[in-house]
Design a protein around this motif. Structure first.
Motif, PDB file in Angstrom:
ATOM      1  N   ASP A  66      30.824  32.715  31.678  1.00 24.07           N
ATOM      2  CA  ASP A  66      31.345  33.847  32.299  1.00 24.07           C
ATOM      3  C   ASP A  66      32.361  33.345  33.723  1.00 24.07           C
ATOM      4  O   ASP A  66      33.351  33.910  33.953  1.00 24.07           O
ATOM      5  N   GLY A  67      31.781  32.061  34.096  1.00 24.07           N
ATOM      6  CA  GLY A  67      32.465  31.449  35.060  1.00 24.07           C
ATOM      7  C   GLY A  67      33.791  31.046  34.562  1.00 24.07           C
ATOM      8  O   GLY A  67      34.996  30.953  35.359  1.00 24.07           O
ATOM      9  N   ILE A  68      33.909  30.306  33.582  1.00 22.62           N
ATOM     10  CA  ILE A  68      35.131  29.894  32.961  1.00 22.62           C
ATOM     11  C   ILE A  68      36.126  31.094  32.852  1.00 22.62           C
ATOM     12  O   ILE A  68      37.343  31.053  32.958  1.00 22.62           O
ATOM     13  N   VAL A  69      35.561  32.038  32.106  1.00 23.22           N
ATOM     14  CA  VAL A  69      36.265  33.507  31.987  1.00 23.22           C
ATOM     15  C   VAL A  69      36.959  33.783  33.273  1.00 23.22           C
ATOM     16  O   VAL A  69      38.108  34.172  33.280  1.00 23.22           O
ATOM     17  N   TYR A  70      36.149  33.870  34.292  1.00 26.27           N
ATOM     18  CA  TYR A  70      36.753  34.589  35.589  1.00 26.27           C
ATOM     19  C   TYR A  70      37.864  33.460  36.066  1.00 26.27           C
ATOM     20  O   TYR A  70      38.713  33.800  36.322  1.00 26.27           O
ATOM     21  N   GLU A  71      37.597  32.123  36.042  1.00 32.26           N
ATOM     22  CA  GLU A  71      38.607  31.089  36.063  1.00 32.26           C
ATOM     23  C   GLU A  71      39.706  31.249  35.489  1.00 32.26           C
ATOM     24  O   GLU A  71      40.918  31.240  36.167  1.00 32.26           O
ATOM     25  N   LEU A  72      39.720  31.805  34.168  1.00 35.39           N
ATOM     26  CA  LEU A  72      40.911  31.878  33.635  1.00 35.39           C
ATOM     27  C   LEU A  72      41.822  33.098  33.806  1.00 35.39           C
ATOM     28  O   LEU A  72      42.944  33.119  33.729  1.00 35.39           O
ATOM     29  N   MET A  73      41.072  34.094  34.153  1.00 32.37           N
ATOM     30  CA  MET A  73      41.819  35.474  34.294  1.00 32.37           C
ATOM     31  C   MET A  73      42.199  35.726  35.679  1.00 32.37           C
ATOM     32  O   MET A  73      43.114  36.523  35.798  1.00 32.37           O
ATOM     33  N   THR A  74      41.541  35.127  36.853  1.00 33.71           N
ATOM     34  CA  THR A  74      41.863  35.265  37.895  1.00 33.71           C
ATOM     35  C   THR A  74      43.192  35.120  38.411  1.00 33.71           C
ATOM     36  O   THR A  74      43.857  36.101  38.992  1.00 33.71           O
ATOM     37  N   PRO A  75      44.036  34.235  38.171  1.00 39.89           N
ATOM     38  CA  PRO A  75      45.246  34.332  38.544  1.00 39.89           C
ATOM     39  C   PRO A  75      46.196  35.189  38.053  1.00 39.89           C
ATOM     40  O   PRO A  75      47.051  35.870  38.814  1.00 39.89           O
ATOM     41  N   ASP A  76      46.005  35.818  36.864  1.00 34.80           N
ATOM     42  CA  ASP A  76      46.928  37.077  36.189  1.00 34.80           C
ATOM     43  C   ASP A  76      46.539  38.166  36.737  1.00 34.80           C
ATOM     44  O   ASP A  76      47.535  38.996  37.269  1.00 34.80           O
ATOM     45  N   LEU A  77      45.154  38.191  37.014  1.00 37.93           N
ATOM     46  CA  LEU A  77      44.543  39.417  37.802  1.00 37.93           C
ATOM     47  C   LEU A  77      45.337  39.756  39.203  1.00 37.93           C
ATOM     48  O   LEU A  77      45.697  40.777  39.581  1.00 37.93           O
ATOM     49  N   LYS A  78      45.143  38.681  39.919  1.00 42.58           N
ATOM     50  CA  LYS A  78      45.576  38.573  41.095  1.00 42.58           C
ATOM     51  C   LYS A  78      47.315  38.937  41.220  1.00 42.58           C
ATOM     52  O   LYS A  78      47.647  39.534  42.267  1.00 42.58           O
ATOM     53  N   ARG A  79      47.882  38.470  40.111  1.00 43.12           N
ATOM     54  CA  ARG A  79      49.364  38.668  39.936  1.00 43.12           C
ATOM     55  C   ARG A  79      49.578  40.376  40.083  1.00 43.12           C
ATOM     56  O   ARG A  79      50.284  40.714  40.679  1.00 43.12           O
ATOM     57  N   ILE A  80      48.810  40.880  39.074  1.00 39.80           N
ATOM     58  CA  ILE A  80      48.952  42.361  38.911  1.00 39.80           C
ATOM     59  C   ILE A  80      48.795  43.041  40.186  1.00 39.80           C
ATOM     60  O   ILE A  80      48.967  44.013  40.545  1.00 39.80           O
ATOM     61  N   TRP A  81      47.429  42.589  40.840  1.00 44.44           N
ATOM     62  CA  TRP A  81      47.007  43.233  41.970  1.00 44.44           C
ATOM     63  C   TRP A  81      47.956  43.284  42.988  1.00 44.44           C
ATOM     64  O   TRP A  81      48.364  44.241  43.676  1.00 44.44           O
ATOM     65  N   ALA A  82      48.848  42.126  43.293  1.00 42.56           N
ATOM     66  CA  ALA A  82      49.933  41.945  44.229  1.00 42.56           C
ATOM     67  C   ALA A  82      51.008  43.019  43.765  1.00 42.56           C
ATOM     68  O   ALA A  82      51.660  43.816  44.727  1.00 42.56           O
ATOM     69  N   LEU A  83      51.309  43.144  42.689  1.00 42.18           N
ATOM     70  CA  LEU A  83      52.288  44.133  42.353  1.00 42.18           C
ATOM     71  C   LEU A  83      51.979  45.406  42.552  1.00 42.18           C
ATOM     72  O   LEU A  83      52.784  46.268  43.051  1.00 42.18           O
ATOM     73  N   ASN A  84      50.621  45.705  42.362  1.00 43.83           N
ATOM     74  CA  ASN A  84      50.227  47.133  42.612  1.00 43.83           C
ATOM     75  C   ASN A  84      49.996  47.526  43.926  1.00 43.83           C
ATOM     76  O   ASN A  84      50.306  48.376  44.627  1.00 43.83           O
ATOM     77  N   GLU A  85      49.939  46.531  44.940  1.00 44.28           N
ATOM     78  CA  GLU A  85      49.782  46.423  46.370  1.00 44.28           C
ATOM     79  C   GLU A  85      51.049  46.692  46.802  1.00 44.28           C
ATOM     80  O   GLU A  85      51.200  47.436  47.802  1.00 44.28           O
ATOM     81  N   GLN A  86      52.130  46.330  46.388  1.00 42.64           N
ATOM     82  CA  GLN A  86      53.574  46.697  46.573  1.00 42.64           C
ATOM     83  C   GLN A  86      54.115  48.038  46.473  1.00 42.64           C
ATOM     84  O   GLN A  86      54.759  48.591  47.205  1.00 42.64           O
TER      85      GLN A  86
END
Length: 146
Positions: A66-86
């Motif tokens: 689960d920790g590996i998956v979290y690490e793999l997915m976090t950068p992409d999810l942060k990018r999506i989050w930033a777009l939505n914050e805009q």
């Protein structure tokens, strides 16, 4: 230096680079295995073998799959989050358009997402586990990694 004294030296740049490269090798190996074998079919031992490191090394970097998956997915999810914050910071006049913009951000990201297969495998692996929040929490020490 007395053996009982702790060294206050910082790791060298080369050592830090080596650790970073090892971490990336582990993540890349895990991503390939998750795609090929699915999340449930991938073991930490298989990740270690594919990455060319010992299984203890994998556990040193990531306590669970689960920790590996979290690490793999976090950068992409942060990018999506930033777009939505805009969108939220400067919303269109129509609230429905704001919602649609956010949905489009997710849709575009997931249509082109490199971990789409992993997300599907995770969905299949967690079916029937309603309310199980550990899947992408990245919390260390959670069970179910093997």
């Amino acid at each position: 230096m007395n053996l009982k004294q702790k060294s206050t030296r910082r790791p060298s740049a080369a050592r830090a680079q080596s650790k970073s490269e090892r971490r990336q090798r582990i993540l890349a190996a895990a991503a390939r295995l998750f795609e090929q074998q699915g999340f449930p079919g991938t073991t930490m031992k298989a990740v270690a073998e594919k990455a060319g490191v010992g299984v203890a090394t994998v556990y040193n970097y990531f306590r669970t799959k689960d920790g590996i998956v979290y690490e793999l997915m976090t950068p992409d999810l942060k990018r999506i989050w930033a777009l939505n914050e805009q969108v939220i910071a400067d919303p269109p006049g129509d609230p429905a358009e704001a919602v649609l913009a956010i949905v489009r951000n997710f849709q575009t990201a997931f249509d082109n997402w490199r971990f789409r297969k992993l997300l599907r495998a995770l969905g299949r692996a967690t079916q029937g586990r309603a309310g199980d929040a550990r899947g992408l929490g990245g919390r260390k020490g959670t069970g179910g990694e093997e």
